[in-house]
Motif scaffolding. Structure first.
Motif, short mmCIF file in Angstrom:
data_model
loop_
_atom_site.label_atom_id
_atom_site.label_comp_id
_atom_site.label_asym_id
_atom_site.label_seq_id
_atom_site.Cartn_x
_atom_site.Cartn_y
_atom_site.Cartn_z
N LYS A 105 33.79 46.36 33.92
CA LYS A 105 34.45 45.49 33.05
C LYS A 105 35.03 44.52 33.95
CE LYS A 105 38.08 45.20 29.66
NZ LYS A 105 39.17 46.17 28.83
N MET A 106 35.82 44.75 35.22
CA MET A 106 36.56 43.79 35.67
C MET A 106 35.58 43.11 36.57
SD MET A 106 39.22 46.76 37.71
CE MET A 106 39.62 45.96 38.65
N ALA A 108 32.63 41.95 35.23
CA ALA A 108 32.38 41.06 34.25
C ALA A 108 33.54 40.10 33.87
CB ALA A 108 31.74 41.72 32.91
N GLU A 109 34.59 40.51 33.86
CA GLU A 109 35.62 39.63 33.47
C GLU A 109 35.66 38.65 34.63
OE1 GLU A 109 38.90 42.17 33.02
OE2 GLU A 109 38.57 42.59 30.91
N ASP A 110 35.34 38.91 35.91
CA ASP A 110 35.45 37.78 36.97
C ASP A 110 34.21 36.89 36.90
OD1 ASP A 110 37.79 38.38 38.24
OD2 ASP A 110 36.92 39.36 40.01
N ALA A 113 29.08 40.23 36.50
CA ALA A 113 28.60 41.22 35.90
C ALA A 113 27.56 41.99 36.58
CB ALA A 113 28.04 41.01 34.34
N TYR A 144 35.43 46.10 44.64
CA TYR A 144 36.04 45.09 43.55
C TYR A 144 36.91 44.09 44.38
CZ TYR A 144 38.50 42.24 40.03
OH TYR A 144 39.14 41.41 39.44
N HIS A 148 36.08 40.25 43.99
CA HIS A 148 36.88 39.42 43.62
C HIS A 148 37.19 38.01 44.36
CE1 HIS A 148 40.09 38.15 40.68
NE2 HIS A 148 41.01 38.24 41.95
#
Length: 171
Positions: A105-106, A108-110, A113, A144, A148
């Motif tokens: 989810k994290m 994908a939000e960035d 995905a 992550y 990120h």
């Protein structure tokens, strides 16, 4: 002096009563607060310990965004990935599923995905190369953070592989 001590104790007692009186306040009106609910198993935020749901089915359904059947090939793929990863991490199948859903989810939000089974397999390979059982949540967080900050999937995995394989040298 004695009056001062009584005053401090009285203030502390009043403060305790005020805190107790507050109860369970919802603070959803504040910008940083999020209240998440669990309506259906497919949309569950976490797979809880008291739920009797196959972690592979739950995770595959999360990734698909809909409830999948136990016989769906995506569930078999996820089950194989969880079992392969479990051999190299301290966490249970349930926690592997939870952490994978979280990092998926994290990412994908960035806008990055990734395939959930792929995440499990790739991070298990890094743990395996380290030569000792690892903490999946910690490795997910390192991965992550690298992604990120802009690292490609391959770049992040390469950095982690280098970092973690040094553990084998010091055993």
């Amino acid at each position: 002096m004695r009056l001062l001590r009584v005053s401090k104790a009285g203030v502390a007692l009043v403060a305790c009563f005020l805190c107790v009186a507050c109860g369970k306040e919802e603070r959803a009106h504040e910008t940083n607060d999020v209240i998440e609910t669990q309506d259906e198993k497919s949309s569950a935020i976490w797979l809880r310990a008291n739920e009797h749901v196959d972690p592979a089915l739950w995770l595959a359904s999360r990734e698909a965004g809909r409830e999948l059947a136990e016989s769906d090939p995506a569930v078999d793929k996820m089950r194989e990935a969880i079992v392969a990863a479990r051999a190299h991490f301290l966490e249970s199948h349930r926690m592997l599923a939870n952490r994978t859903a979280q990092i998926g989810k994290m990412l994908a939000e960035d806008g990055r995905a990734e395939d959930y089974a792929g995440i499990l397999y790739e991070l298990a390979d890094i743990a395996k190369a380290a030569g000792q059982t690892q903490t999946y949540g910690e490795l997910c967080q390192h991965y992550y953070n690298l992604r990120h900050k802009g690292a490609t999937r391959e770049g992040a995995l390469s950095v982690l592989a280098e970092r973690y394989k040094t553990q084998k040298q010091f055993r």
